[in-house]
Design a protein around this motif. Structure first.
Motif, short mmCIF file in Angstrom:
data_model
loop_
_atom_site.label_atom_id
_atom_site.label_comp_id
_atom_site.label_asym_id
_atom_site.label_seq_id
_atom_site.Cartn_x
_atom_site.Cartn_y
_atom_site.Cartn_z
N GLY A 28 -18.94 -2.76 12.96
CA GLY A 28 -17.78 -1.82 13.63
C GLY A 28 -17.67 -0.56 12.71
N MET A 29 -18.80 0.00 12.10
CA MET A 29 -18.78 1.07 11.35
C MET A 29 -17.98 0.88 9.95
SD MET A 29 -20.68 2.81 13.53
CE MET A 29 -20.66 4.46 12.84
N ARG A 30 -17.66 -0.27 9.74
CA ARG A 30 -16.73 -0.35 8.55
C ARG A 30 -17.51 -1.53 7.51
NH1 ARG A 30 -10.69 -0.47 10.90
NH2 ARG A 30 -10.98 1.08 12.34
N ARG A 31 -17.12 -1.48 6.46
CA ARG A 31 -17.52 -2.41 5.63
C ARG A 31 -16.67 -2.48 4.22
NH1 ARG A 31 -22.76 -1.38 2.04
NH2 ARG A 31 -22.34 -3.22 1.33
N TYR A 32 -16.40 -3.68 3.83
CA TYR A 32 -15.65 -3.67 2.46
C TYR A 32 -16.78 -3.66 1.36
CZ TYR A 32 -11.46 -5.79 4.60
OH TYR A 32 -10.45 -5.84 5.39
N LEU A 33 -16.56 -2.93 0.19
CA LEU A 33 -17.33 -2.70 -0.87
C LEU A 33 -16.96 -3.50 -2.06
CD1 LEU A 33 -17.83 1.32 -1.00
CD2 LEU A 33 -19.38 -0.32 -0.02
N CYS A 34 -15.76 -3.95 -2.13
CA CYS A 34 -15.14 -5.03 -3.10
C CYS A 34 -13.88 -5.36 -2.45
CB CYS A 34 -15.16 -3.88 -4.07
SG CYS A 34 -14.29 -5.11 -5.99
N LEU A 35 -13.90 -6.81 -2.91
CA LEU A 35 -12.74 -7.70 -2.75
C LEU A 35 -12.36 -8.48 -3.90
CD1 LEU A 35 -13.13 -8.88 1.05
CD2 LEU A 35 -11.18 -7.54 0.07
N ASN A 36 -11.40 -8.26 -4.69
CA ASN A 36 -10.72 -8.96 -5.81
C ASN A 36 -9.29 -9.09 -5.65
OD1 ASN A 36 -10.00 -6.75 -7.14
ND2 ASN A 36 -12.07 -6.51 -8.22
N LEU A 37 -8.91 -9.65 -7.07
CA LEU A 37 -7.43 -9.79 -7.07
C LEU A 37 -6.57 -8.47 -7.59
CD1 LEU A 37 -7.18 -13.46 -8.93
CD2 LEU A 37 -7.03 -12.78 -6.39
N VAL A 38 -7.53 -7.53 -8.01
CA VAL A 38 -7.08 -6.44 -8.30
C VAL A 38 -6.59 -5.58 -6.94
CG1 VAL A 38 -7.01 -4.15 -9.63
CG2 VAL A 38 -7.86 -6.23 -10.55
N GLY A 39 -7.43 -5.46 -5.98
CA GLY A 39 -7.14 -4.84 -4.85
C GLY A 39 -8.49 -4.76 -4.15
N PHE A 40 -8.65 -3.87 -3.35
CA PHE A 40 -9.86 -3.88 -2.47
C PHE A 40 -10.25 -2.44 -2.17
CE2 PHE A 40 -5.92 -4.63 -0.36
CZ PHE A 40 -5.63 -3.86 0.59
N PHE A 58 -4.55 -1.18 -3.83
CA PHE A 58 -4.25 -2.28 -4.82
C PHE A 58 -3.02 -3.21 -4.49
CE2 PHE A 58 -5.65 1.62 -6.93
CZ PHE A 58 -6.70 1.05 -7.92
N TYR A 59 -3.06 -4.43 -4.94
CA TYR A 59 -1.98 -5.40 -4.66
C TYR A 59 -0.78 -5.01 -5.35
CZ TYR A 59 -5.36 -8.47 -2.53
OH TYR A 59 -6.56 -8.59 -1.69
N ASP A 60 -0.80 -4.58 -6.52
CA ASP A 60 0.48 -4.15 -7.45
C ASP A 60 0.53 -2.46 -7.15
OD1 ASP A 60 2.47 -3.92 -9.14
OD2 ASP A 60 1.63 -5.10 -10.76
N ARG A 61 1.31 -2.05 -6.23
CA ARG A 61 1.59 -0.54 -6.16
C ARG A 61 2.65 -0.09 -7.07
NH1 ARG A 61 0.79 -0.50 0.35
NH2 ARG A 61 -1.67 -0.85 0.49
N GLU A 62 3.22 -0.88 -7.79
CA GLU A 62 4.13 -0.28 -8.66
C GLU A 62 3.43 0.08 -10.01
OE1 GLU A 62 7.21 -3.12 -9.55
OE2 GLU A 62 8.20 -3.00 -7.65
N VAL A 63 2.10 -0.32 -10.05
CA VAL A 63 1.52 -0.16 -11.37
C VAL A 63 0.39 0.87 -10.98
CG1 VAL A 63 -0.22 -1.06 -13.12
CG2 VAL A 63 1.85 -2.36 -12.45
N TYR A 64 -0.20 0.92 -9.82
CA TYR A 64 -1.54 1.44 -9.53
C TYR A 64 -1.23 2.24 -8.23
CZ TYR A 64 -3.69 -1.98 -12.43
OH TYR A 64 -4.19 -2.87 -13.66
N ARG A 65 -1.71 3.46 -8.03
CA ARG A 65 -1.55 4.00 -6.71
C ARG A 65 -2.85 4.25 -6.05
NH1 ARG A 65 -0.17 10.46 -7.60
NH2 ARG A 65 -2.49 10.38 -8.28
N ASP A 66 -2.57 3.85 -4.51
CA ASP A 66 -3.63 3.97 -3.93
C ASP A 66 -4.28 5.41 -3.70
OD1 ASP A 66 -2.90 1.31 -3.29
OD2 ASP A 66 -2.23 1.73 -1.40
N PHE A 67 -5.86 5.38 -3.34
CA PHE A 67 -6.27 6.74 -3.13
C PHE A 67 -7.38 6.56 -2.04
CE2 PHE A 67 -8.43 4.97 -6.84
CZ PHE A 67 -9.86 4.91 -6.38
N HIS A 68 -7.80 7.70 -1.62
CA HIS A 68 -8.62 7.87 -0.23
C HIS A 68 -9.38 9.24 -0.52
CE1 HIS A 68 -9.66 7.46 3.90
NE2 HIS A 68 -9.77 8.76 3.82
#
Length: 821
Positions: free
Chosen positions: A423-435, A451-461
């Motif tokens: 569907g024009m999408r794919r995961y490049l990485c999946l682990n316990l840190v984030g995806f 990221f799963y822990d958004r208090e420590v890390y900031r999502d980016f795009h």
């Protein structure tokens, strides 16, 4: 302009609202209406339609894929039915207020539901627990429409506002609100305010308050061409032909009109009253529509024969001002070898096709002088390497002519944690840190890191013009790689999460002709395996640190942890004609080889699905049989062995045989297997992102799980003993080669206590059996601590096993002598 005789209607439903749709392959036509039945007609057949009884009346909408059709009803239910068997499969979703419209994504995986609620739901057909909620609209929604790429969804609100959502991210993003195009309508109004995307994806069509149909450019959201002076009443439905060359519209004025898209002129006109829903046949010059009287009409040749040939061309350009074709717009999708509207279907060849009779170079006979699109581009469809299953086996290629030499089966390369395109999408990485996932926008990709822990890390795009196809993610940063492009070599890109300098990210290219097979990221190094057989190691700041060539190629995959890297490749050919999967473990910092070209213990006819290091730094693999294995004693040369930690086929949840599921490996941490549960026949996780699940280690010793109700208690104790012994050995190896903390030393003692406690319980069970004293004594010889022998003597005395108690005493004396020596 032409006028054709009327056709005979088929009475499908009772009077009231109706809706209809074709299956994408054009084989079936499904209608719903105000009564309790669903009608499924076989196209080009005069047979009676299949009738599917459903208790709910007042059906509001229907959409279909080749395998399923989805129906909504006024009681708030949205249900899935099998196209093959016409049977109810399951309830997809329920709304608290009546649903008004449905839209299915081009890949047939997602269904959008518009209802009188203010939230639009986008539900995964295969797993209805995965739902995206679109909350940007303040009022209820009347219509929903997927973009041909599946990356956008248009929502028409009853307040007269169009909302455009991007589905490229985990959380849907409202990218545009458009006012002043459509009218504000009541939820149950017969008039339509829907968005009709043009098949080329560059524009959409909508009805204005003045009963005109206006074309809106998707890039700047400006109004362009107008289909005007056609209807004297509100327009109830409209649709582009499959290639966008024509437009059909119907209104309350009793008119059905066919427009030529390029000139916005009416070429055919019919008088049919009360039309509520219409659709073009996916491949034929045919239109079907239903009325408020419950009638179904199928109109042959709505496009006059002198213009019908235009329907056989590929997707036509959307009618935009000052536009010369699909490829002329700087930010739109280029022409594909398969049109966007036909990503999931192909026109069937005619029986008297001349393709086999004509010479191969006949495509050059006609020149496309004026760019009108008369010449079709014939491109070979190429399968992406990433579409192959991770760890799958690729059969050696044979020559086209002459003899057919034998070739071995090799393990195909893969990147751990990544999924194929869907569907024009794919995961490049999946682990316990984030995806990390990417969306194919044709001219570029868009990459999102969460990221799963958004208090420590900031999502980016970010927008990705390099088309990254592999990624790694850890607590320190993210690593990406791409294939060679436009004469440039393959490249890696590292982006740290934090940096005390102004610019911390960097890129570097591989030598030309050298593609990247797999990448790995640790706290200390970046590892890149290439098609040339090289393993290239960089520091986190881009300094080339080491490079060597693997002894066995082609390389399959790699993983890393701290200073260690494991690289897997294809080894010697076994007696079954398959190459052996071999691995090498290196300490990069000390330039030391710990295991060299040893064989990975895979099952017969099996393959590897993932490789990783556990949180304690032990190499683990997950094979195609669903077994998780750990490499024991891997720091000692020649001593490594693969020990099973979990066989997912023996999980309690599968004991009844009622569930059909598999597991996508994510990580091994906290002495647990972390994974994503894949329901039914799914092979890979998809969007929206599924939840992570975890399973305790359970070493397979018997055919049933030790925790199963019918399993003897001794089975659970024996499994605990073996499992804790393996974990203890892993911890001992770790402590022997690194500086251990106080907590890690306590963990070793805890393991010993669990082992002895488990064995003591087994001794007690054997003492209850009058004839099992010898086995009880043997178990006592497995104790790790002397004080446990003292407890075993007390257990033997308690059960009246005095001879056993004496022999345990002798064993304790021998242990003291060994300690003295």
């Amino acid at each position: 302009m032409t006028t054709q005789p009327r056709v005979i209607p088929r009475y499908a439903h009772t009077a009231g609202p109706t809706s209809m749709t074709y299956s994408p392959d054009g084989k079936y036509l499904i209608t719903v209406g105000n009564n309790e039945v669903i009608r499924k007609y076989t196209v080009a057949s005069d047979d009676e339609p299949a009738t599917i009884e459903q208790s709910q009346d007042g059906k509001t909408a229907v959409v279909a894929s080749d395998d399923h059709f989805v129906v909504s009803a006024e009681d708030g239910t949205v249900s899935i039915f099998s196209m093959a068997t016409n049977t109810f499969i399951k309830l997809l979703v329920r709304t608290s207020l009546p649903p008004r419209d449905l839209s299915i994504s081009p890949d047939g995986l997602l269904v959008a539901v518009a209802s009188d609620e203010t939230v639009v739901k986008v539900v995964n057909l295969e797993d209805n627990q995965r739902v995206m909620n679109l909350r940007g609209q303040k009022n209820s929604a009347k219509h929903v429409a997927f973009h041909p790429s599946g990356n956008y969804l248009a929502v028409s609100g009853v307040d007269g506002t169009i909302y455009i959502y991007s589905l490229s991210t985990e959380e849907p993003e409202l990218v545009k609100k458009l006012d002043g195009i459509i009218s504000a309508l009541k939820e149950d109004s017969e008039s339509s305010s829907k968005v009709a995307w043009h098949p080329d994806g560059r524009a959409f069509l909508a009805q204005t308050p003045t009963r005109e149909l206006v074309v809106v450019d998707r890039t700047n959201w400006e109004k362009h061409r107008v289909f005007a002076n056609g209807h004297n009443g509100d327009i109830t439905d409209y649709a582009w032909s499959p290639n966008g060359a024509f437009l059909a519209s119907a209104g309350t004025d009793g008119k059905l009109l066919i427009w030529e898209s390029k000139t916005q002129t009416i070429i055919s006109r019919w008088d049919y009253k009360n039309i509520l829903s219409l659709a073009w046949h996916p491949t034929e010059n045919t239109i079907s529509f239903t009325t408020s009287q419950g009638q179904l009409y199928t109109l042959p040749n709505p496009v006059p024969s002198d213009q019908g040939w235009l329907l056989n061309l590929s997707v036509r350009p959307a009618p935009l001002i000052n536009d010369t074709g699909i490829g002329s717009h700087p930010s739109v999708l280029p022409t594909r070898s398969k049109p966007p509207a036909q990503l999931y279907r192909e026109r069937s060849p005619s029986q008297d096709s001349l393709d086999e009779l004509l010479p191969d170079d006949l495509d050059d006979f006609i020149e496309d002088d004026d760019g009108a699109g008369y010449v079709e581009i014939n491109q070979n469809n190429k399968r992406r390497a990433s579409d192959l299953p991770p760890g799958g086996l690729q059969i050696g290629k044979r020559r086209a002519y002459g003899t057919e030499p034998w070739a071995p089966e090799v393990h195909e390369s893969f990147q751990p944690g990544s999924t194929p395109w869907k569907g024009m999408r794919r995961y490049l990485c999946l682990n316990l840190v984030g995806f990390v996932w990417t969306v194919d926008q044709e001219t570029h990709h868009t990459v999102t890191v969460e990221f799963y822990d958004r208090e420590v890390y900031r999502d980016f795009h970010f927008t990705d013009p390099f088309l990254y196809d592999k990624a790694c993610l850890n607590e320190g940063g993210s690593l990406f790689s791409c294939k060679p492009k436009d004469g440039n070599g393959a490249m890696i890109y590292y982006r740290p999460h934090e940096s005390w300098t102004t610019k911390g990210d960097w890129r570097t290219s591989m030598p030309k002709g050298e593609d990247i097979v797999s990448i790995a990221l640790s706290d200390s190094y970046i590892v890149v395996c290439t098609t040339a057989g090289y393993v290239r190691v960089f520091t986190l700041f881009g300094v080339p640190f080491r490079v060597w060539r693997q002894k066995h190629t082609p390389v399959v995959t790699c993983a890393s942890w701290r200073d260690y890297v494991i690289v897997m490749g294809n080894g010697a050919v076994g007696p079954d004609g398959r190459t052996k999967l071999v691995y090498t473990i290196e300490n990069v910092k000390r330039d030391e080889t710990l295991q060299s070209e040893d064989i990975v213990a895979l099952p017969a006819d099996g393959s590897i699905r993932s490789v990783c290091f556990s949180d304690n730094g032990d190499p683990c693999v997950y094979d195609s049989d669903g077994v998780l294995l750990v490499c024991l004693h891997w720091r000692l040369q020649g001593q490594a062995k693969w020990v099973p930690l979990l066989d997912t086929r023996l999980l309690d949840r599968l004991a009844t045989g009622m569930k059909q599921e598999s597991y996508w490996p994510v990580a091994v941490a906290q002495n647990k297997f972390h994974c994503i549960i894949l329901k039914g026949g799914e092979k890979y996780p998809y969007f929206p992102r599924p939840l992570l699940s975890e399973f305790e280690f359970s070493i397979p010793l018997t055919s049933t799980a030790p925790s199963a109700a019918e399993a003897p208690k001794s089975d659970a104790l024996e499994e605990t003993f073996v499992r804790e012994s393996v974990l203890h050995s892993l911890q001992e190896d770790f402590a022997a080669h690194t500086t251990t903390t106080t907590e890690e030393k306590r963990e070793l003692v805890r393991c010993e206590n669990i082992i002895d406690k488990t064995l003591l319980q087994l001794v007690a069970m054997e003492c209850q059996d009058n004839d099992r004293g010898a086995k009880a004594l043997e178990i006592c010889g497995l104790f790790r601590q002397k004080r446990t022998l003292e407890l075993a003597v007390k257990v033997a005395v308690r059960y009246g096993k005095l001879v056993l108690a004496e022999k345990i005493g002798e064993l304790m004396g021998n242990m003291e002598m060994d300690l003295d020596v």
